[in-house]
Design an enzyme around this catalytic site. Sequence first.
Site, PDB file in Angstrom:
ATOM      1  N   GLU A  21       0.831  -1.210   0.000  1.00 29.35           N
ATOM      2  CA  GLU A  21       0.000   0.000   0.000  1.00 29.35           C
ATOM      3  C   GLU A  21       0.868   1.264   0.000  1.00 29.35           C
ATOM      4  OE1 GLU A  21      -1.409   1.733   3.542  1.00 29.35           O
ATOM      5  OE2 GLU A  21      -1.066  -0.059   4.743  1.00 29.35           O
ATOM      6  N   LYS A 155      -3.628  -1.772  14.127  1.00 32.31           N
ATOM      7  CA  LYS A 155      -2.771  -0.780  14.780  1.00 32.31           C
ATOM      8  C   LYS A 155      -3.120  -0.622  16.262  1.00 32.31           C
ATOM      9  CE  LYS A 155      -3.520   1.915  11.575  1.00 32.31           C
ATOM     10  NZ  LYS A 155      -3.720   1.713  10.169  1.00 32.31           N
TER      11      LYS A 155
END
Length: 305
Positions: A21, A155
């Site tokens: 990404e 995350k």
Amino acid sequence: MIIKEEVRKALESGMPVVALESTIIAHGMPYPKNVETARAVEKAIREEGAIPATIGIIEGEIHVGMDDDELEEFGKRKGVLKISKRDLPICVAKKMWGATTVSATMLVAEMAGIKVFVTGGIGGVHRGAETTFDISRDLRELGETDVAVVCSGAKAILDIPKTLEYLETEGVTVLSNKAKTFANFYSLSCDGPVDYSFDDPKEAAQILYEKEKLKLKGGVLISNPIPEEYALPHEYIDSYVNQAVKECEEARIKGKDSTPFLLKRIVELTGGKSLEANIALVLNNAHVGAQIAKELAILRKENNL
Ligand code: PSU
Ligand code: MN
């Protein structure tokens, strides 16, 4: 869609390709570490015998595979948009630069025929989502799009148990590399169990292969813990994460701006330690992801899939 020659050839001949990404470059890390990391990740994938394909939008054109100059530009250019699924057609129509998040990268990878994608940590259910409703598009994309995502869990800024519940609702297969728990991004502590762990990339590839044969829609999440020598103690990192989350609320930063704000603030609060950990885990994911992509390519070839 512009598929880089090398990537196109690899896809045509059934060689392993690994998607990457660009949001992690443009919005997830500071310059120049972001570009250095992007290059190191591509190198790690090549070392394992796979071809890297970083995905992003350049002047409205979707690129699959980038050269060094393009990676550099994503790392330092101002005003690059953060592109989730809903932003994709706007960025293309407006001929702008866009860095793709996990959700948009998965979509493009699927369009290009790439089966494995490597990142740091996916987006998930944010802390306080019961009032803000902030749940990353990444989770829905994992429910819908046929790409395996290798990451170190979600995350650390997120609510991990709620993220795991949401993945279950979406029917996402979650596999854990050599661990019984869901990877906890910067640290090795446990916020949730994973039902299935594998020891060998072949095992993971076999599951991806069977899923493809069964024509089950949606992604597979491959959780890969940060290497022990780079892991930060949970109590240490968690206090800074909590502080950053509090500051984010106080500054009324919401929606797509919150993740970049939090990651940046945690780098400042830890004096760069979180950045070192983030880089180490992405690099490790690149090795594991490329190994799985290689094994999957062998299986697909052997069985003419
Ligand atoms: N992993 C990282 N750093 C990042 C991201 C992932 O180590 O910056 C990015 C990914 O692109 C992911 C996005 O899709 O953060 C999540 O953003 P949001 O929470 O707004 O959905
Ligand atoms: Mn969000």
